[in-house]
Scaffold this active site. Sequence first.
Site, mmCIF file in Angstrom:
data_model
loop_
_atom_site.group_PDB
_atom_site.id
_atom_site.type_symbol
_atom_site.label_atom_id
_atom_site.label_comp_id
_atom_site.label_asym_id
_atom_site.label_seq_id
_atom_site.Cartn_x
_atom_site.Cartn_y
_atom_site.Cartn_z
ATOM 1 N N GLY A 16 0.821 -1.209 0.000
ATOM 2 C CA GLY A 16 0.000 0.000 0.000
ATOM 3 C C GLY A 16 0.855 1.259 0.000
ATOM 4 O O GLY A 16 1.141 1.801 -1.056
ATOM 5 N N SER B 250 4.819 -5.447 -3.648
ATOM 6 C CA SER B 250 4.610 -4.009 -3.737
ATOM 7 C C SER B 250 5.266 -3.281 -2.554
ATOM 8 O O SER B 250 6.465 -3.432 -2.340
ATOM 9 C CB SER B 250 3.111 -3.711 -3.834
ATOM 10 N N TYR B 251 4.502 -2.511 -1.771
ATOM 11 C CA TYR B 251 5.107 -1.815 -0.632
ATOM 12 C C TYR B 251 5.597 -2.777 0.442
ATOM 13 O O TYR B 251 6.304 -2.371 1.369
ATOM 14 C CB TYR B 251 4.120 -0.803 -0.036
ATOM 15 N N ASP C 238 3.867 -5.651 -15.374
ATOM 16 C CA ASP C 238 3.489 -4.659 -14.376
ATOM 17 C C ASP C 238 4.122 -3.317 -14.711
ATOM 18 O O ASP C 238 5.342 -3.224 -14.893
ATOM 19 C CB ASP C 238 3.960 -5.132 -12.998
ATOM 20 N N HIS D 99 1.274 -7.010 -11.698
ATOM 21 C CA HIS D 99 1.746 -6.626 -10.362
ATOM 22 C C HIS D 99 1.496 -7.733 -9.339
ATOM 23 O O HIS D 99 2.343 -8.006 -8.495
ATOM 24 C CB HIS D 99 1.030 -5.340 -9.948
#
Length: 483
Positions: free
Chosen positions: A95, A191-192, A402, A455
């Site tokens: 996020g 991701s994060y 992605d 992603h």
Amino acid sequence: MASNAAVWLGFFVLVLLSVNSEESRHGRELSHGDVLRQQEADRVVGLPGQPAVEFKQYAGYVTVNESHGRALFYWFFEATSKPEKKPFLLWLNGGPGCSSIGYGEAEELGPFFTQKDEQTLKLNPYRWNKAANLLFLESPVGVGFSYTNTSSDINQLGDKITAEDSYIFLVNWFKRFPQFKSHDFYIAGESYAGHYVPQLAELIFDNNKIVPKSDYINFKGFMIGNALMDDETDQTGMVDYAWDHAVISDGVYNNIKIKCNFSTPNTTNGCNEAMQAYFDVYNIIDMYSLYAPTCNSNSSSSNNRQRPMIQGIAPQIFSKFDRWHTRPAGYDPCLSDYTEVYLNRPDVQQALHANVTNISYPWTHCSDIIKTWGDAPSSMLPTLKKLIAGGIRVWVFSGDTDGRIPVTATRLTLNKLGQKIIEDWTPWYTNHKQVGGWTIEYEGLMFVTIRGAGHQVPTFKPSQALQLVRHFLANKKLPPTPF
């Protein structure tokens, strides 16, 4: 089947005796009855619309700060076979502020996927609890069902407190489920989580040197995918990837190269204008998977797929633009809509022992109440170097369609890391004798690309993702020749 059950029961009793003895020595006695009652209270006996399964599942809350009333929500699935012998894997989404249950469990690698009718669940044939005992955590507080009774906590969030609370969660979770405490423990995420996972890994790594045996975690390694790791290379790689994949024009690309300096968080008005032209393109295609369709549903979450701006997160330049926060989509680009409806059903929440405090806001994939993010290092490379030197297994993977944190960015980041290459660009194969992607084996790190994945790699290439995690857990190279 009976003999396996007997072995598992015997193992469970032995571990309980060991843990209770250790807890008693440190003044935190935990009785057999307490453990069994806590586990039974968290047992999920069945969800609305759920297909029948033989593996056990548990869900509920673990308090991480009693004085503030902070508690994190989890959902745990035992391995589909021989859980007493399988490794233990924690999955984290990023996020920051997005749910590992909404994405990881319900749409990527968990056992149950939500369906279009918003009433039933589908059993995922490529569920990762075929390879490991599988834990999903909603972290930090303010994400999903995780909550705090101290409202000011929401304004104090950042990387540091997220790692600290996640660590406390793990220590306390293993007290509730001591039969898994001796298992080899791994963390994975995307991701994060390129921040979350290494930071939690470092905390476990450091604390294992000083904590009593009762709090020791048998940590072996971590794996991160399409991961935010370094501001400079991530931003450079995004722009280069977009130009190379015919997303932006030569003019937009050259304008960014002239007016933006990604080695600094400070931006000029000229850079902001150049970057806005870059993000405008992602209003009409899916940034998270360049070749996937977008959702045409009339539902609010499909047509308003942006989340509130979180200021202060890395990378500093890109966080200024709305499209940076767009939510990813998968093969069915409306899948997140179904998940949101399903997890907001009162009967589903009751079955999951969720929302026990009657949170004043609905469950969402990414938090609507987290508005600020206090701390985020510009690079995770020093942490990666430290953990590699400490003998922790590290794998990095990247879906190559992605546009959000593209393979181009990850390759630039790993080049910057500077580890010696042991075996360069090598194809790996699926069980259908097809090239699944490529690998680079660095000293202390394995890099894997997944061909045709966006992603969320497990969403787009589920079979290859399961193959990937099995090889990671076994510490075996992916097959370099057809088989």
